[in-house]
Design an enzyme around this catalytic site. Structure first.
Site, PDB file in Angstrom:
ATOM      1  N   ASP A  40      -3.099   4.705  -2.644  1.00  0.00           N
ATOM      2  CA  ASP A  40      -4.256   5.275  -1.578  1.00  0.00           C
ATOM      3  C   ASP A  40      -4.573   6.441  -2.090  1.00  0.00           C
ATOM      4  O   ASP A  40      -3.560   7.711  -2.851  1.00  0.00           O
ATOM      5  CB  ASP A  40      -3.261   5.663  -0.489  1.00  0.00           C
ATOM      6  CG  ASP A  40      -4.400   5.740   0.739  1.00  0.00           C
ATOM      7  OD1 ASP A  40      -5.597   5.321   0.792  1.00  0.00           O
ATOM      8  OD2 ASP A  40      -4.538   6.588   1.512  1.00  0.00           O
ATOM      9  N   ASP A  73       0.929  -1.693  -0.170  1.00  0.00           N
ATOM     10  CA  ASP A  73       0.193   0.004  -0.204  1.00  0.00           C
ATOM     11  C   ASP A  73       0.520   1.140  -0.213  1.00  0.00           C
ATOM     12  O   ASP A  73       1.766   1.469   0.635  1.00  0.00           O
ATOM     13  CB  ASP A  73      -0.718  -0.149   0.974  1.00  0.00           C
ATOM     14  CG  ASP A  73      -1.825  -0.097   0.781  1.00  0.00           C
ATOM     15  OD1 ASP A  73      -2.165   1.063  -0.060  1.00  0.00           O
ATOM     16  OD2 ASP A  73      -3.077  -0.694   0.897  1.00  0.00           O
ATOM     17  N   HIS A 132     -11.211  -2.960   3.004  1.00  0.00           N
ATOM     18  CA  HIS A 132     -10.499  -2.683   4.443  1.00  0.00           C
ATOM     19  C   HIS A 132     -11.717  -2.052   4.671  1.00  0.00           C
ATOM     20  O   HIS A 132     -11.157  -0.909   5.741  1.00  0.00           O
ATOM     21  CB  HIS A 132      -9.399  -1.917   4.429  1.00  0.00           C
ATOM     22  CG  HIS A 132      -8.782  -1.426   3.620  1.00  0.00           C
ATOM     23  ND1 HIS A 132      -8.513  -1.514   2.493  1.00  0.00           N
ATOM     24  CD2 HIS A 132      -8.856   0.236   4.373  1.00  0.00           C
ATOM     25  CE1 HIS A 132      -8.688  -0.130   2.167  1.00  0.00           C
ATOM     26  NE2 HIS A 132      -7.962   1.038   3.050  1.00  0.00           N
ATOM     27  N   ASP A 133     -12.584  -0.695   3.683  1.00  0.00           N
ATOM     28  CA  ASP A 133     -12.925  -0.037   3.987  1.00  0.00           C
ATOM     29  C   ASP A 133     -14.171   0.911   4.007  1.00  0.00           C
ATOM     30  O   ASP A 133     -15.344   1.214   3.750  1.00  0.00           O
ATOM     31  CB  ASP A 133     -12.446   1.636   2.949  1.00  0.00           C
ATOM     32  CG  ASP A 133     -11.184   2.022   3.414  1.00  0.00           C
ATOM     33  OD1 ASP A 133     -11.211   2.266   3.733  1.00  0.00           O
ATOM     34  OD2 ASP A 133     -10.378   3.113   2.460  1.00  0.00           O
ATOM     35  N   GLU A 169      -6.146   3.957  -6.028  1.00  0.00           N
ATOM     36  CA  GLU A 169      -8.260   4.303  -5.384  1.00  0.00           C
ATOM     37  C   GLU A 169      -8.392   5.903  -5.540  1.00  0.00           C
ATOM     38  O   GLU A 169      -7.987   7.023  -5.509  1.00  0.00           O
ATOM     39  CB  GLU A 169      -7.589   4.417  -3.765  1.00  0.00           C
ATOM     40  CG  GLU A 169      -9.005   4.757  -2.870  1.00  0.00           C
ATOM     41  CD  GLU A 169      -8.909   5.112  -1.988  1.00  0.00           C
ATOM     42  OE1 GLU A 169      -9.455   4.785  -0.693  1.00  0.00           O
ATOM     43  OE2 GLU A 169      -8.064   5.595  -1.215  1.00  0.00           O
TER      44      GLU A 169
END
Length: 598
Positions: free
Chosen positions: A216, A110, A351-352, A274
């Protein structure tokens, strides 16, 4: 097509390997704890790498493991070249890379470079004085004074509630943070800052053997430079939603192209960005067009965010939606790359977001849970693009029990929205926020992975205290229970992932056409060979309801051609119904795929 050998390095038919690879996201704090401290770690992940290979994973995506004060679970990095000690060490990363590569698997990390932790050395220097060389590596602005009262530079609302600006007493200015005050935004306008990002956070890991990055908040690096107030859309708050001020800004494509040309491209590193708040295909294409030389692929969130309110203020005020909405959004983001040199992704958990089977499926009974989890799996594996699976999705992990109180919610976002609702004094808002969190909160995806029925679900030692509570149902929902059961969700995922590659020309690379968009029970679509060579097509039929349903005329008409063959059913042999001579009944939460030739 099943006879074609797929190679993880060269892919199929000249395509890059990552297009047809199955990516698996590991949230390391919750995956496997090796030393009994209640926190998942890299040795724990390494110990289960054979499980991932057995599942059919090609690329492991590891969520942030860098040094961090953990204000936002590692998305607040204080040192990009060190590992947060509870996760392990640099040597553990080397071992993970070695063991994955030995099995023909790849590893991506990440990359969090829109912001750092306020404890990062760069920010410590930046806030030390207005004349420090790194002052301009972050975004600082003077206060506004209205009637002698100090106010932030703009009225923008942060993603975690409250303002996007925090006052620094030492230098008498505000710094910008789109997320928590602990996460100051880097200033990508500063070239020295960008060069440091490329060297310190990217080349360091690529030189170590990492195969690429999930990037990200990739479209937030370029902010509008006029720093003006956002329109008032919430009269009850001094802080206003303002993503138009920082998403897809004026220099964003310049910055990402530079990142690719200088780092990603030369290293042949895979990249997935993302991409939030970008709901129009014409905005997304430039990021993923091969000719544009920016990103390999992105996550677009229209489907996975269904049920949430406005992304900022009322995000956790649940908004019910019909199946027809899910279907049309799936079609939109499946077909938007057709006729282009762009690429897309398929995913329904991360994860979000909360658990897919709790949001889109049916957990009312154990039978409906199994059926709906398999149907969701079949939906995902037949979608065009690169497939991403989140840890626990393959065993049908569910949301936290509704009986758990707010004290079990550990996430900074959940805490922020709940505190804001309480501060409003509006009891109805508090009730609705709690309800929304019980359905949608990020916490649901972060509880410990359920390996077996031993204490703490095999995530950590029996006497340890996990950093998040283990699900109450872990004894009946775990890997060990499903591993030897051919009728389990896990077994279905394994076979479905193999099927996806065997028919890659349809499921990975095929075109997508929705059938009967208005049907609120049956989700059907046609996948065709995009290259047109085989003449083969697949008709995917999913009953996404708890009632029996019959296929309508549009669905049966889609099967025109040679007599369709049932390729797979979530009900196994029970689903082997014939099309000829009538309309077959679809059981509640059943999925089927038929294949024939035109």
């Amino acid at each position: 097509m099943g006879s074609i050998t797929w190679d993880r390095n060269t892919g199929w038919a000249g395509e890059p390997y990552w297009k047809e690879a199955t990516f698996y996201q590991v949230y390391p704090a919750s995956f496997k704890d090796s030393n009994g401290d209640g926190w998942g770690d890299l040795p724990g992940l390494i110990s289960e790498i054979d499980y991932l290979e057995e599942l059919g994973v090609d690329v492991i995506w590891v969520s942030p493991i860098f040094e961090s004060p953990q204000k936002d679970m590692g998305y607040d990095v204080s040192d990009y070249q060190k590992i947060y000690e509870p996760y392990g060490s640099l040597e553990n990363v080397d071992t993970l890379l070695r063991e994955a590569h030995r099995r023909g698997m790849k590893v991506i990390l990440d990359l969090v470079v829109n912001h750092t932790s306020q404890e990062h050395e760069w920010f410590r220097e930046s806030r030390s004085s207005k004349t420090n060389p790194k002052r301009d590596w972050y975004i600082w602005k003077p206060a506004r004074y209205i009637d002698g009262v100090r106010h932030p530079p703009t009225n923008w609302r942060s993603y975690f509630a409250g303002p996007t600006w925090t006052w620094d007493e030492h230098t008498q200015e505000y710094y910008l943070h789109l997320y928590a005050p602990d996460q100051p935004d880097l200033n990508w306008e500063n070239e020295d800052c960008r060069r440091a990002i490329y060297d310190n956070t990217m080349r360091f890991w690529l030189d170590r053997g990492v195969d690429g990055f999930r990037i990200d908040t990739v479209n937030k690096y370029s902010k509008r430079q006029d720093f003006i107030d956002a329109p008032v859309t919430d009269a009850n708050s001094p802080h206003q939603s303002a993503p138009e001020m920082w998403c897809n800004g004026p220099r964003i494509h310049e910055f990402i192209r530079e990142m690719n040309d200088e780092v990603l491209g030369p290293y042949r590193a895979v990249s997935v960005g993302e991409l939030s708040n970008t709901p129009n295909p014409e905005q997304v294409i430039p990021y993923v067009s091969a000719a544009a030389r920016e990103l390999d692929m992105v996550f677009e969130f229209s489907v996975i965010r269904l049920g949430t309110g406005n992304i900022l203020g009322p995000k956790y005020i649940y908004q019910p939606f019909p199946l027809s909405r899910l279907k049309t959004l799936t079609e939109k983001w499946q077909s938007f790359v057709e006729g282009t040199d762009a690429w897309t992704t398929a995913f329904i958990e991360n994860h979000d977001n909360a658990r897919a089977v709790s949001r889109f499926g049916d957990t009312s009974t154990p039978e409906m849970w199994v059926r709906s989890a398999k149907t969701i799996a079949l939906w995902q594996v037949t979608l065009t693009g690169t497939l991403f699976i989140y840890q626990g999705q393959e065993i049908g992990m569910t949301n936290m029990p509704s009986s758990w109180g707010i004290e079990e919610y550990k996430d900074v976002e959940s805490s922020g929205f709940y505190a804001e609702a309480v501060a409003s004094g509006d009891e109805e808002r508090v009730r609705k926020t709690l309800h929304g969190l019980s359905l949608l909160a990020r916490d649901h995806s972060r509880i410990p992975f359920q390996w077996d029925d031993s204490p703490n679900a095999g995530f950590t030692a029996a006497g340890a205290t996990p950093w998040m509570r283990v699900h109450d149902d872990y004894r009946s929902l775990n890997v060990a229970r499903q591993r030897g059961d051919p009728a389990s969700i896990l077994s279905f995922y394994k076979s479905a992932l193999r099927l996806r590659k065997q028919h890659r020309e349809l499921f990975v690379f095929g075109t997508f056409k929705l059938v009967d968009p208005e049907d609120e029970s049956i989700f059907a679509y046609v996948k065709r060979d995009a290259r047109g060579g085989s003449g083969k097509k697949a008709v995917v039929v999913l009953n996404m309801s708890g009632e029996e349903g019959r296929l309508g005329p549009d669905v049966t008409a889609a099967m025109d051609g040679d007599e369709p063959r049932l390729l797979v059913s979530t009900r196994g042999k029970e689903g082997d119904a014939k099309i000829k001579g009538g309309k077959p009944v679809m059981s509640a939460w059943e999925g089927r795929v038929y294949v024939n030739y035109e």
